[in-house]
Write a protein that holds these residues in place. Sequence first.
Motif, PDB file in Angstrom:
ATOM      1  N   ASP A  62      38.518  29.728  33.817  1.00 53.59           N
ATOM      2  CA  ASP A  62      39.290  30.285  32.703  1.00 53.59           C
ATOM      3  C   ASP A  62      40.158  31.410  33.249  1.00 53.59           C
ATOM      4  O   ASP A  62      39.817  32.041  34.259  1.00 53.59           O
ATOM      5  N   VAL A  63      41.264  31.683  32.577  1.00 55.05           N
ATOM      6  CA  VAL A  63      42.212  32.678  33.075  1.00 55.05           C
ATOM      7  C   VAL A  63      42.593  33.670  31.985  1.00 55.05           C
ATOM      8  O   VAL A  63      42.938  33.276  30.866  1.00 55.05           O
ATOM      9  N   VAL A  64      42.540  34.945  32.343  1.00 54.34           N
ATOM     10  CA  VAL A  64      43.072  36.018  31.503  1.00 54.34           C
ATOM     11  C   VAL A  64      44.299  36.576  32.208  1.00 54.34           C
ATOM     12  O   VAL A  64      44.212  37.048  33.344  1.00 54.34           O
ATOM     13  N   CYS A  65      45.455  36.479  31.549  1.00 52.63           N
ATOM     14  CA  CYS A  65      46.716  36.934  32.127  1.00 52.63           C
ATOM     15  C   CYS A  65      47.089  38.303  31.567  1.00 52.63           C
ATOM     16  O   CYS A  65      47.083  38.495  30.343  1.00 52.63           O
ATOM     17  N   LEU A  66      47.428  39.225  32.443  1.00 52.12           N
ATOM     18  CA  LEU A  66      47.808  40.574  32.049  1.00 52.12           C
ATOM     19  C   LEU A  66      49.186  40.897  32.607  1.00 52.12           C
ATOM     20  O   LEU A  66      49.459  40.670  33.787  1.00 52.12           O
ATOM     21  N   ASP A  67      50.052  41.431  31.739  1.00 47.99           N
ATOM     22  CA  ASP A  67      51.372  41.863  32.199  1.00 47.99           C
ATOM     23  C   ASP A  67      52.009  42.730  31.123  1.00 47.99           C
ATOM     24  O   ASP A  67      51.476  42.874  30.019  1.00 47.99           O
ATOM     25  N   LEU A  68      53.170  43.290  31.424  1.00 48.16           N
ATOM     26  CA  LEU A  68      53.818  44.258  30.535  1.00 48.16           C
ATOM     27  C   LEU A  68      54.364  43.687  29.234  1.00 48.16           C
ATOM     28  O   LEU A  68      54.209  44.310  28.179  1.00 48.16           O
TER      29      LEU A  68
END
Length: 292
Positions: A62-68
């Motif tokens: 599973d993937v958690v994506c973090l960005d501005l």
Amino acid sequence: MGVNSDGNVHDPERRESKPSQGDPSRSVRDLFRLEGRTIVITGAHGFLGTTLAMAILESGGDVVCLDLPESPTAENWQDVETAAETHGGRLSYWSLDVTSETMVAEGFAKFMPTLRFPLRGLVVCAGISRNGPAIEFPISTIRHMLDVNVSGAFLAAQAAAREMRKSDVSGSIVLVASMSGYVSNKGVDTAGYNASKAAVQQLARSLAAEWGSRKGMPLIRVNSLSPGYIRTAATAEALQRPGIEAQWVGDNMLYRLSTPDEFRAPVLFMLGDGSSFMTGSDLRVDGGHCAW
């Protein structure tokens, strides 16, 4: 800390039991699989971040994506969502500024309760590059680069390690550095960027020393990845300058630039159990640029 009779340094804080070891009965395929794990990616909105997200989903994680950005607007984000659907993975996106200690803490507190699998991996892709002659380069820009590239990497790694300790699970952290941590780049003036990426390499080694051997911590491996030149939107402007592409291509042994997909296997290797005896290392994938 003291010295044993054999002359070796003894640190009472080092873990007494041996870390988990390889299992020869496991298939080679399993060594690259990430089932039952959640992997966090910072800077997930860039081409490298989205490419790695799809690779992790394909490998079962599973993937958690973090960005501005408040919401994902990357031109290939639909491909990331399709990968999640195709491979049965869970994908989420959260807006977060990696340079803010408060936002990082609050962000992790928000998404951690939503996970179906333990947080077992982190890939720090968040980073910026600015170039210009050092003799007139503004210190404010240097500080901003260091804040994003180094402080942001530290805060993300710290937050991930805290969650792994809380869950008492082993994990793997990959900090994206650069071959520019080893050498200066011909044709472009990037003193501040190069210094920041050398710092990322050293940060990985130092965190590996703490989190691979201390009591009260699960085994957390920390390594860095140092790519060579990648053909992305981030390098498009520099490549428009006369002679730059020919120079960059000629500066490595494969005589071409890389593409983001060529970093899928190296990152999956470092995240997975195939790299169980690898920590505190830098994996340079630069087409031979630094080997001349």
